[in-house]
Scaffold this motif. Structure first.
Motif, PDB file in Angstrom:
ATOM      1  N   ILE A  32       0.837  -1.203   0.000  1.00  0.00           N
ATOM      2  CA  ILE A  32       0.000   0.000   0.000  1.00  0.00           C
ATOM      3  C   ILE A  32       0.872   1.253   0.000  1.00  0.00           C
ATOM      4  O   ILE A  32       0.612   2.219  -0.733  1.00  0.00           O
ATOM      5  N   ALA A  33       1.938   1.243   0.817  1.00  0.00           N
ATOM      6  CA  ALA A  33       2.843   2.398   0.887  1.00  0.00           C
ATOM      7  C   ALA A  33       3.607   2.589  -0.417  1.00  0.00           C
ATOM      8  O   ALA A  33       3.900   3.727  -0.822  1.00  0.00           O
ATOM      9  N   LEU A  34       3.934   1.492  -1.081  1.00  0.00           N
ATOM     10  CA  LEU A  34       4.653   1.584  -2.353  1.00  0.00           C
ATOM     11  C   LEU A  34       3.783   2.261  -3.407  1.00  0.00           C
ATOM     12  O   LEU A  34       4.266   3.109  -4.171  1.00  0.00           O
ATOM     13  N   LYS A  35       2.512   1.888  -3.456  1.00  0.00           N
ATOM     14  CA  LYS A  35       1.601   2.560  -4.394  1.00  0.00           C
ATOM     15  C   LYS A  35       1.519   4.050  -4.087  1.00  0.00           C
ATOM     16  O   LYS A  35       1.558   4.885  -5.004  1.00  0.00           O
ATOM     17  N   ASP A  39       2.296   7.200  -6.464  1.00  0.00           N
ATOM     18  CA  ASP A  39       1.255   8.208  -6.703  1.00  0.00           C
ATOM     19  C   ASP A  39       1.816   9.601  -6.467  1.00  0.00           C
ATOM     20  O   ASP A  39       1.534  10.541  -7.226  1.00  0.00           O
ATOM     21  N   ASP A  40       2.628   9.758  -5.423  1.00  0.00           N
ATOM     22  CA  ASP A  40       3.239  11.054  -5.119  1.00  0.00           C
ATOM     23  C   ASP A  40       4.227  11.453  -6.221  1.00  0.00           C
ATOM     24  O   ASP A  40       4.267  12.622  -6.635  1.00  0.00           O
ATOM     25  N   ILE A  41       5.002  10.489  -6.684  1.00  0.00           N
ATOM     26  CA  ILE A  41       5.965  10.764  -7.750  1.00  0.00           C
ATOM     27  C   ILE A  41       5.232  11.185  -9.025  1.00  0.00           C
ATOM     28  O   ILE A  41       5.683  12.077  -9.749  1.00  0.00           O
ATOM     29  N   GLU A  42       4.113  10.547  -9.286  1.00  0.00           N
ATOM     30  CA  GLU A  42       3.332  10.855 -10.486  1.00  0.00           C
ATOM     31  C   GLU A  42       2.949  12.328 -10.548  1.00  0.00           C
ATOM     32  O   GLU A  42       2.862  12.914 -11.634  1.00  0.00           O
ATOM     33  N   HIS A  43       2.748  12.934  -9.395  1.00  0.00           N
ATOM     34  CA  HIS A  43       2.299  14.328  -9.340  1.00  0.00           C
ATOM     35  C   HIS A  43       3.442  15.301  -9.027  1.00  0.00           C
ATOM     36  O   HIS A  43       3.198  16.479  -8.782  1.00  0.00           O
ATOM     37  N   ASN A  44       4.668  14.791  -9.049  1.00  0.00           N
ATOM     38  CA  ASN A  44       5.830  15.651  -8.803  1.00  0.00           C
ATOM     39  C   ASN A  44       6.518  15.928 -10.138  1.00  0.00           C
ATOM     40  O   ASN A  44       7.252  15.099 -10.663  1.00  0.00           O
ATOM     41  N   ALA A  45       6.275  17.103 -10.680  1.00  0.00           N
ATOM     42  CA  ALA A  45       6.777  17.437 -12.014  1.00  0.00           C
ATOM     43  C   ALA A  45       8.295  17.509 -12.078  1.00  0.00           C
ATOM     44  O   ALA A  45       8.876  17.484 -13.167  1.00  0.00           O
ATOM     45  N   GLN A  46       8.956  17.603 -10.921  1.00  0.00           N
ATOM     46  CA  GLN A  46      10.415  17.690 -10.905  1.00  0.00           C
ATOM     47  C   GLN A  46      11.084  16.350 -11.170  1.00  0.00           C
ATOM     48  O   GLN A  46      12.242  16.288 -11.568  1.00  0.00           O
TER      49      GLN A  46
END
Length: 257
Positions: A32-35, A39-46
């Motif tokens: 669950i934490a890996l997903k 998900d956080d990386i997906e929304h980090n444009a950097q």
């Protein structure tokens, strides 16, 4: 219990699966934490590239945390929830908008192999070992998991890996397509590959990944979306920067716009 850690170095994110005492075996909470991490990386444009690794050098991921089976995989409902959590984590990696590189050192069994095959690129240390042991544990393996194995290894090699549950050493894994290559310092090599990717035009890399995913899925309904992504590349300031840098014989400085 184990945890998922994320660090950032400029445009590269490093996701570490950390339960070294259990050879980084995956618990339900870790799936669950890996997903969530992806998900956080997906929304980090950097972020322009991701490295996925296990803590230490003895294991990438040794598989599922079998000690949880009696409590987390002991009923139809709990098995369904567990399998859904695994599928969602693997899908988040596969569908990540940027390339994901698996840095594999040591044991890569079962769920670890599934995780590795969810990544775009995979590199291993010489001491790494790979195995799909489901047939020795009596576990069923669903469509998504089998599709990933067959797409990456081909039907004949996938059949051998799954039916026999044999252990492959790193050189064998490279030969049948489990990994791209074997490197003495796998973490340094993956950092170098991630840096190379992060220095390229982000829109171009992401458009290419979208196209490759659609080809793998056989999803022709997404062709128009891919065409839009390609058109955005040509309209971007990065396209102008790439041409100028080429003319000036210098490294381009891409912004992703």
């Amino acid at each position: 219990m184990g945890a998922i850690h994320v660090t950032h170095d400029q445009h590269v994110a490093v996701v570490t699966i950390d339960d070294a005492e259990r050879y980084n075996a995956m618990s339900l909470s870790m799936w669950i934490a890996l997903k969530q991490a992806f998900d956080d990386i997906e929304h980090n444009a950097q972020v322009r590239a991701v490295i996925l690794r296990g803590a230490g050098e003895k294991a990438f991921v040794s598989g599922a945390n079998i000690s949880e089976f009696e409590t987390q995989r002991n009923s139809e409902a709990s098995v369904a929830h567990y399998n859904q959590s695994v599928a969602q984590a693997q899908d988040a990696i596969t569908r990540c908008r940027v390339p994901v590189i698996a840095a594999i050192s040591g044991i890569c069994y079962g769920g670890g192999l599934g995780l590795a095959l969810s990544c775009d690129l995979r590199y291993a240390s010489p001491a790494s070992k790979f195995r799909m042991p489901a047939a020795r544990l009596g576990l069923g393996y669903g469509y998504r998991g089998m599709k990933s194995i067959v797409q990456n290894l081909g039907p004949t090699a996938a059949a051998e890996a799954f039916y026999t549950a044999k252990v492959y050493v790193a050189s064998e894994a490279a030969h049948i397509g489990i990994v791209n290559a074997v490197h003495d310092d796998v973490f340094a090599h993956c950092a170098e590959v991630a840096l190379q990717i992060s220095q390229n035009a982000p829109l171009t890399v992401q458009a290419a990944k979208q196209a490759m995913l659609c080809i793998a899925d056989g999803d022709t309904s997404q062709i128009a979306r891919i065409d839009q992504a390609v058109d955005a590349c040509f309209k971007s300031s990065d396209y102008a920067e790439g041409r100028l840098a080429f003319a000036q014989k210098r490294l381009p400085q891409f912004t992703g716009h």
